[in-house]
Design an enzyme around this catalytic site. Structure first.
Site, PDB file in Angstrom:
ATOM      1  NE  ARG A  13      29.726  27.245  63.387  1.00  0.00           N
ATOM      2  CZ  ARG A  13      30.383  27.965  64.378  1.00  0.00           C
ATOM      3  NH1 ARG A  13      30.085  29.259  64.053  1.00  0.00           N
ATOM      4  NH2 ARG A  13      31.613  27.783  64.922  1.00  0.00           N
TER       5      ARG A  13
ATOM      6  CG  ASP B 202      32.610  26.439  62.027  1.00  0.00           C
ATOM      7  OD1 ASP B 202      33.000  25.452  62.669  1.00  0.00           O
ATOM      8  OD2 ASP B 202      33.032  27.604  62.235  1.00  0.00           O
TER       9      ASP B 202
ATOM     10  CG  HIS C 242      35.864  25.994  64.139  1.00  0.00           C
ATOM     11  ND1 HIS C 242      34.789  25.880  65.057  1.00  0.00           N
ATOM     12  CD2 HIS C 242      36.824  26.743  65.098  1.00  0.00           C
ATOM     13  CE1 HIS C 242      34.862  26.463  65.966  1.00  0.00           C
ATOM     14  NE2 HIS C 242      36.126  26.800  66.363  1.00  0.00           N
TER      15      HIS C 242
ATOM     16  CG  ASP D 277      38.644  30.054  65.105  1.00  0.00           C
ATOM     17  OD1 ASP D 277      38.733  29.803  63.932  1.00  0.00           O
ATOM     18  OD2 ASP D 277      37.489  29.949  65.536  1.00  0.00           O
ATOM     19  CD  GLU D 278      36.898  28.802  69.474  1.00  0.00           C
ATOM     20  OE1 GLU D 278      36.470  29.098  70.615  1.00  0.00           O
ATOM     21  OE2 GLU D 278      36.221  28.334  68.584  1.00  0.00           O
TER      22      GLU D 278
ATOM     23  CD1 TRP E  40      39.375  35.272  67.993  1.00  0.00           C
ATOM     24  CD2 TRP E  40      38.105  34.823  69.370  1.00  0.00           C
ATOM     25  NE1 TRP E  40      40.007  34.037  68.421  1.00  0.00           N
ATOM     26  CE2 TRP E  40      38.978  33.799  69.428  1.00  0.00           C
ATOM     27  CE3 TRP E  40      36.922  34.926  70.038  1.00  0.00           C
ATOM     28  CZ2 TRP E  40      38.546  32.619  69.876  1.00  0.00           C
ATOM     29  CZ3 TRP E  40      36.526  33.566  70.746  1.00  0.00           C
ATOM     30  CH2 TRP E  40      37.536  32.396  70.715  1.00  0.00           C
TER      31      TRP E  40
ATOM     32  CE1 TYR F  67      33.983  37.829  68.216  1.00  0.00           C
ATOM     33  CE2 TYR F  67      32.914  35.567  68.893  1.00  0.00           C
ATOM     34  CZ  TYR F  67      33.815  36.449  68.526  1.00  0.00           C
ATOM     35  OH  TYR F  67      34.964  35.539  67.785  1.00  0.00           O
ATOM     36  CG  PHE F  68      26.742  42.354  66.005  1.00  0.00           C
ATOM     37  CD1 PHE F  68      27.591  42.766  67.206  1.00  0.00           C
ATOM     38  CD2 PHE F  68      26.848  43.124  64.982  1.00  0.00           C
ATOM     39  CE1 PHE F  68      28.166  44.094  67.239  1.00  0.00           C
ATOM     40  CE2 PHE F  68      27.558  44.539  64.850  1.00  0.00           C
ATOM     41  CZ  PHE F  68      28.189  44.775  66.005  1.00  0.00           C
ATOM     42  CG  ASP F  69      27.063  35.293  68.864  1.00  0.00           C
ATOM     43  OD1 ASP F  69      27.575  36.211  69.110  1.00  0.00           O
ATOM     44  OD2 ASP F  69      27.611  34.112  68.907  1.00  0.00           O
TER      45      ASP F  69
ATOM     46  CD1 TRP G   2      30.770  35.025  66.287  1.00  0.00           C
ATOM     47  CD2 TRP G   2      31.248  33.683  64.840  1.00  0.00           C
ATOM     48  NE1 TRP G   2      32.125  35.150  65.977  1.00  0.00           N
ATOM     49  CE2 TRP G   2      32.328  34.345  65.107  1.00  0.00           C
ATOM     50  CE3 TRP G   2      31.089  32.807  63.407  1.00  0.00           C
ATOM     51  CZ2 TRP G   2      33.548  34.078  64.434  1.00  0.00           C
ATOM     52  CZ3 TRP G   2      32.560  32.415  63.240  1.00  0.00           C
ATOM     53  CH2 TRP G   2      33.574  33.506  63.497  1.00  0.00           C
TER      54      TRP G   2
ATOM     55  CD  GLU H   9      27.812  29.210  66.830  1.00  0.00           C
ATOM     56  OE1 GLU H   9      27.482  30.209  66.299  1.00  0.00           O
ATOM     57  OE2 GLU H   9      28.880  29.096  67.315  1.00  0.00           O
TER      58      GLU H   9
HETATM   59  C1  ACM Z   1      35.986  32.536  67.349  1.00  0.00           C
HETATM   60  O1  ACM Z   1      35.023  33.170  67.947  1.00  0.00           O
HETATM   61  N1  ACM Z   1      36.163  31.336  67.458  1.00  0.00           N
HETATM   62  C2  ACM Z   1      36.903  33.282  66.342  1.00  0.00           C
END
Ligand code: ACM
Length: 772
Positions: A157, A186, A259, A322-323, A390, A415-417, A481, A483
């Site tokens: 990202r 990603d 992703h 994921d997702e 997660w 999640y350290f964002d 993450w 972003e």
């Molecule tokens: C994730 O946050 N999609 C692993």
């Protein structure tokens, strides 16, 4: 004194070691002095021990200016001895003894010697200051609680420089963290060169950054400047070697089957369903594209993974998982035909097939797959696959019961964002506050499970982790993450100090862990950060200054820090507060105008930045977004507004699903008007069906506007301010307010049909009338 951790030992001293060792015993005898010229003895021919000794010497030079001398000769006179003992080569355990004029570190492995050296450096830097240091006699016998003490770095990202990554590896090793999951691909970028597929990086690594309106153009080329980056093979090899020297395994992550837009637009024939967009997207979220499932796709992925295996020695390779946007597979005739031919009933089964194919490739090449918890869906998976939990610890339990090893990486705690505190000085990020304490208090051996619901046949009682389940928990991982993390400096701040809490959660026996003890070690820890060039986030000790009108020409001041640790000292003279400045005890009133400066202290040591405020009749009636309450919505974000090139960008806290802000319990006596600072932020989030859930309010005119309402967002409309066209930077809007004396809540709500851009409220200024 360190309290519970060492109070049981007779000569307990402050030992600000992070993570705290499994066992520390004070010993008797004279302190051991380390001064320039002291020698560090390593076994002859022991290349790894020599490398560790040199690193120790360089750390001692950085933090104390000491010149220690690694050597392979002259045992009896050496002050520090690195010694090999019998035992397993993969152990991370070490012993450190300070006694009889010598410091002896013994371990069976490279990792153990390294960690013993790190502990010694922490003992040497317990007190700030330069020059020789005397260490009290002590015996440390240490080993980790968990094998996986990790961080995830998202370089897709946003791109971090190779130099930053090597520094981050050093900071991790200084905390005995030993896994870096490196998220290299990603939707928004592919950062890893793959021979035979030049477009992956030639095309897939570069994107047009999101902008408000048309993207700016480079006058030389007439085109928008691209954002991106690629790690050259040589840089990757250097990073891997650097990590290895610091006992860190780099687990590369190649995302699939979702992703993956950056790869799909580089090679559209790999895509299921609709052709991918023509250039890399700058949107965050879950993009509706996925790899197909034909043999040529698996041939491509095998090629990629084959080269990944050749570059990265890690026995574990991350494959995402994921997702997965299964609707894409549902809508694709080619995917449906393949599914039928394979005799697979539905898309979830196909997801399982996809992951099993990839897992099998890795297993055949001697590697284990790790994937996010969705890899558990659609059918069984060979038990060698590792699951990263997660969305909550329930998946960890499910995975463990199915025989999989598990890494705890749960959101939001890991999640350290997410931002670390509430101060306006926090960098952009997700809006949920994940403080150092939140991270510290997570026990990876007993992560929180959902509360048991009503028991029925369909929903058995929520179980707890048994000791057999717990044996599958490899450890934990903090996830960076990126972003919202544009720069290396901000990445460092989002990482630390929380990575230190991850380290202690992963290393120290649970019975030896206590938040107050950890917090008491943070002042020394923060000083140490600075000695190795790490500028950590300041939320833990930073002072928040709150000012409220108090009568005609005074303000009532409240000072606080997040943890309540230490003393807050202040000055009203403009001078920097020092150890002789008054200590804050309770709210008090100051005349207006005043200048206040405040900071947290631990005894005479200042432990936070100095914050300053100029207080006057205007400033005490101003609030920035972080000082207002967000309306409920579920997607709070600290987002950067746009700005003309080269100018600072305001960070605004917004609730994307419901754009309104509340100023509660405000005295409106004499208030005659309002000035709002607003800014447009590109709506570069793909939130799928949730788009329809964004709260939209009718505007009183044809365009977008900011409404000011009394006593709630459905209350009396006091004024509506047209937002006008979106442009870079902040705009100021003003309006008169009808008199509504007394204490009220004010709601500031965006109204109108459009969701793009997101309108942020940077600040509210209430304007008092003349003579009020
Ligand atoms: C994730 O946050 N999609 C692993």
């Amino acid at each position: 004194m360190l309290g519970a951790l060492v109070a049981s030992h007779a000569a307990a001293t402050v030992l600000p070691i992070v993570p705290f060792p499994a066992s520390v015993e004070a010993a008797t005898g004279a302190p051991v002095r380390l001064a320039t010229g002291a020698r560090i003895l390593v076994p002859r021919g022991d290349v790894s021990a020599l490398r560790t000794a040199r690193w120790l010497a360089s750390l001692a030079r950085q933090s104390r200016g000491l010149g220690l001398a690694p050597t392979t000769r002259g045992g009896a006179s050496a002050r520090v001895v690195l010694r090999r003992r019998a035992g397993p080569a993969d152990s991370e355990a070490y012993d450190l003894t300070v006694a009889h004029g010598q410091i002896v570190i013994s371990a069976s492995s490279d990792a153990g010697l390294l960690y013993g050296a790190v502990t010694l450096w922490q003992l040497m830097s317990a007190e700030e200051g330069r020059g020789p240091v005397s260490l009290a006699p002590v015996h440390v016998a240490d080993q980790p609680r968990f094998a996986w003490r990790g961080m995830l770095l998202d370089s897709a990202r946003h791109f971090q420089s190779p130099g930053f990554i090597e520094r981050a590896l050093d900071w991790m090793a200084l905390h005995k963290l030993n896994v870096l999951q490196w998220h290299l691909t990603d939707d928004q970028g592919w950062r890893l060169p793959i021979a035979g597929y030049p477009r992956l990086t030639g095309v897939g690594a570069w994107r047009i950054p999101a902008s408000v309106g048309a993207p700016p153009r480079d006058p030389r080329t007439g085109r928008p400047p691209l954002y991106g980056g690629v790690y050259a093979p040589g840089e990757i090899r250097a990073i891997v070697a650097h990590a290895r020297a610091r006992n860190i395994t780099i687990v590369p992550e190649i995302e699939m089957p979702g992703h993956a837009v950056a790869a799909l637009l580089a090679y559209p024939e790999l895509s299921a369903g609709p052709p991918p967009p023509r250039s890399v997207q700058s949107d965050w979220g879950i993009l509706p594209y996925a790899y197909g499932v034909d043999e040529h796709v698996f041939a491509f992925l095998d090629q990629v993974l084959g080269q990944v295996i050749a570059l990265f020695p890690s026995r574990i390779i991350a494959i995402g998982g994921d997702e997965v946007p299964l609707d894409i597979w549902k809508a694709s005739p080619a995917v449906q035909a393949r599914m039928k031919a394979l005799g697979i009933a539905d898309e979830t089964g196909l997801q399982n097939y996809f992951i099993r194919r990839i897992e099998a490739y890795l297993a055949a090449h001697g590697r284990r797959a790790i994937g996010w918890e969705e890899i558990l869906k659609g059918g069984p998976l060979p038990p060698g696959a590792i699951v990263a939990s997660w969305q909550g610890a329930a998946s960890a339990l499910t995975a463990a019961r199915a025989g999989h090893d598990v890494v705890i990486a749960i959101a939001p705690t890991l999640y350290f964002d997410n931002r670390q505190g509430v101060l306006p000085s926090e960098p952009p990020g997700r809006g949920t506050v994940v403080s150092l304490k939140n991270v510290y208090e997570l026990d990876p051996g007993a992560p929180p499970l959902p509360a048991p619901g009503p028991v029925s046949a369909a929903s058995p009682p929520a179980a707890a982790f048994s000791s057999a389940d717990r044996a599958h928990i490899l450890g934990l991982q903090g996830n960076m993450w990126s972003e919202h993390i544009r720069t290396d400096d901000r990445m460092a701040m989002m990482m630390f100090p929380r990575a230190a809490a991850v380290a202690e959660a992963g290393w120290t026996p649970q019975s030896e862990r206590a938040w107050p003890d950890f917090l008491a070690r943070m002042p020394a820890e923060f000083a140490r950060f600075r000695s190795v060039g790490l500028a950590e986030d300041s939320s833990v000790f930073a002072v928040e200054i709150a000012a409220e009108p108090a009568g005609a020409a005074a303000a009532r001041i409240t000072l606080a820090n997040q943890t309540g640790y230490g003393q807050i000292r202040y000055s009203l003279t403009g001078a920097e507060p020092d150890a002789a400045s008054p200590v804050y005890s309770e709210p008090w009133s100051v005349p207006l105008p005043s200048r206040i400066a405040a900071a947290s202290f631990d005894g005479s040591r200042r432990i936070s930045p100095v914050v300053r405020e100029s207080l006057d009749a205007q400033s005490i009636r101003r609030r920035v977004s972080q000082q207002l309450d967000l309306c409920p919505g579920g997607l709070p974000l600290g987002l950067e507004g746009s700005a003309p090139a080269g100018q600072p960008r305001a960070v605004m806290l917004v609730e994307v699903m419901n754009l309104c802000w509340m100023w509660r319990d405000v005295d409106l006596a004499g208030v005659r008007g309002v000035k709002l600072e607003v800014g447009a932020i590109p709506f570069n989030l793909q939130i799928g069906a949730d788009l329809a859930r964004i709260v939209r309010r009718p505007s009183t005119h044809s365009g977008m506007e900011m409404q000011v309402r009394l006593d709630g967002c459905e209350g009396e409309l006091l004024t509506a301010l047209p937002l006008g066209p979106a442009r870079p930077g902040l705009s100021e809007l003003s309006a008169a307010l009808p008199p509504r004396p007394g204490r009220h809540s004010l709601c500031f709500a965006v109204a109108g049909d459009s969701t793009d851009p997101i309108w942020g409220l940077n600040a509210v200024q209430l304007v008092a009338g003349k003579g009020s």
